[in-house]
Design a protein around this motif. Structure first.
Motif, mmCIF file in Angstrom:
data_model
loop_
_atom_site.group_PDB
_atom_site.id
_atom_site.type_symbol
_atom_site.label_atom_id
_atom_site.label_comp_id
_atom_site.label_asym_id
_atom_site.label_seq_id
_atom_site.Cartn_x
_atom_site.Cartn_y
_atom_site.Cartn_z
ATOM 1 N N VAL A 1 0.704 -1.229 -0.025
ATOM 2 C CA VAL A 1 -0.013 0.091 -0.077
ATOM 3 C C VAL A 1 0.840 1.434 -0.270
ATOM 4 C CG1 VAL A 1 -1.721 1.478 1.282
ATOM 5 C CG2 VAL A 1 -1.979 -1.066 1.093
ATOM 6 N N LEU A 2 2.063 1.093 0.507
ATOM 7 C CA LEU A 2 3.007 2.435 0.688
ATOM 8 C C LEU A 2 3.619 2.653 -0.734
ATOM 9 C CD1 LEU A 2 4.583 4.368 2.416
ATOM 10 C CD2 LEU A 2 6.631 2.649 2.450
ATOM 11 N N VAL A 3 3.737 1.439 -1.632
ATOM 12 C CA VAL A 3 4.292 1.854 -2.681
ATOM 13 C C VAL A 3 3.417 2.310 -3.712
ATOM 14 C CG1 VAL A 3 5.283 0.643 -4.807
ATOM 15 C CG2 VAL A 3 6.104 -0.029 -2.635
ATOM 16 N N LEU A 4 1.892 1.649 -3.680
ATOM 17 C CA LEU A 4 0.979 2.099 -4.439
ATOM 18 C C LEU A 4 0.447 3.554 -4.006
ATOM 19 C CD1 LEU A 4 -1.274 -1.231 -4.589
ATOM 20 C CD2 LEU A 4 0.303 -0.090 -6.159
ATOM 21 N N TRP B 1 -9.117 4.462 1.119
ATOM 22 C CA TRP B 1 -9.746 3.186 1.899
ATOM 23 C C TRP B 1 -8.750 2.429 1.877
ATOM 24 C CZ3 TRP B 1 -9.502 -1.012 -0.703
ATOM 25 C CH2 TRP B 1 -9.528 -1.073 -2.219
ATOM 26 N N ALA B 2 -7.637 2.069 1.048
ATOM 27 C CA ALA B 2 -6.490 1.055 0.778
ATOM 28 C C ALA B 2 -5.725 1.340 2.168
ATOM 29 C CB ALA B 2 -5.890 1.217 -0.449
ATOM 30 N N ALA B 3 -5.400 2.708 2.509
ATOM 31 C CA ALA B 3 -4.459 2.881 3.550
ATOM 32 C C ALA B 3 -5.238 2.520 4.787
ATOM 33 C CB ALA B 3 -4.419 4.381 3.474
#
Length: 78
Positions: free
Chosen positions: A41-44, A53-55
């Motif tokens: 998620v950090l890279v994305l 919402w992903a974070a």
């Protein structure tokens, strides 16, 4: 850690060791899972592909999943 035997059953030592090994395995699984999801998620997010919402899932959702995974530690087979 110290183990105190409250009875004369030495088989409980083997059960305690098995439970400790299982707990360590599950803790390692949880650690790898948490780091992998957060890194992805950090890279994305850095590339602009991860929405908010992903974070949130990477933080709260993964925590809930690891707690549920940890519940397996108590279910030692006899």
């Amino acid at each position: 850690a110290d183990v105190v035997l409250m009875g004369d059953n030495l088989g409980s030592i083997a059960r305690t060791i098995a439970l400790a090994r299982r707990g360590l395995t599950i803790a390692r699984q949880n650690l790898v899972f948490i780091l992998a999801v957060k890194l992805i998620v950090l890279v994305l997010g850095a590339l602009g592909y991860a929405p908010m919402w992903a974070a949130v899932f990477a933080d709260v959702g993964v925590c809930v999943l690891t707690v549920l995974n940890s519940l397996r530690a108590g279910a030692v087979r006899k």
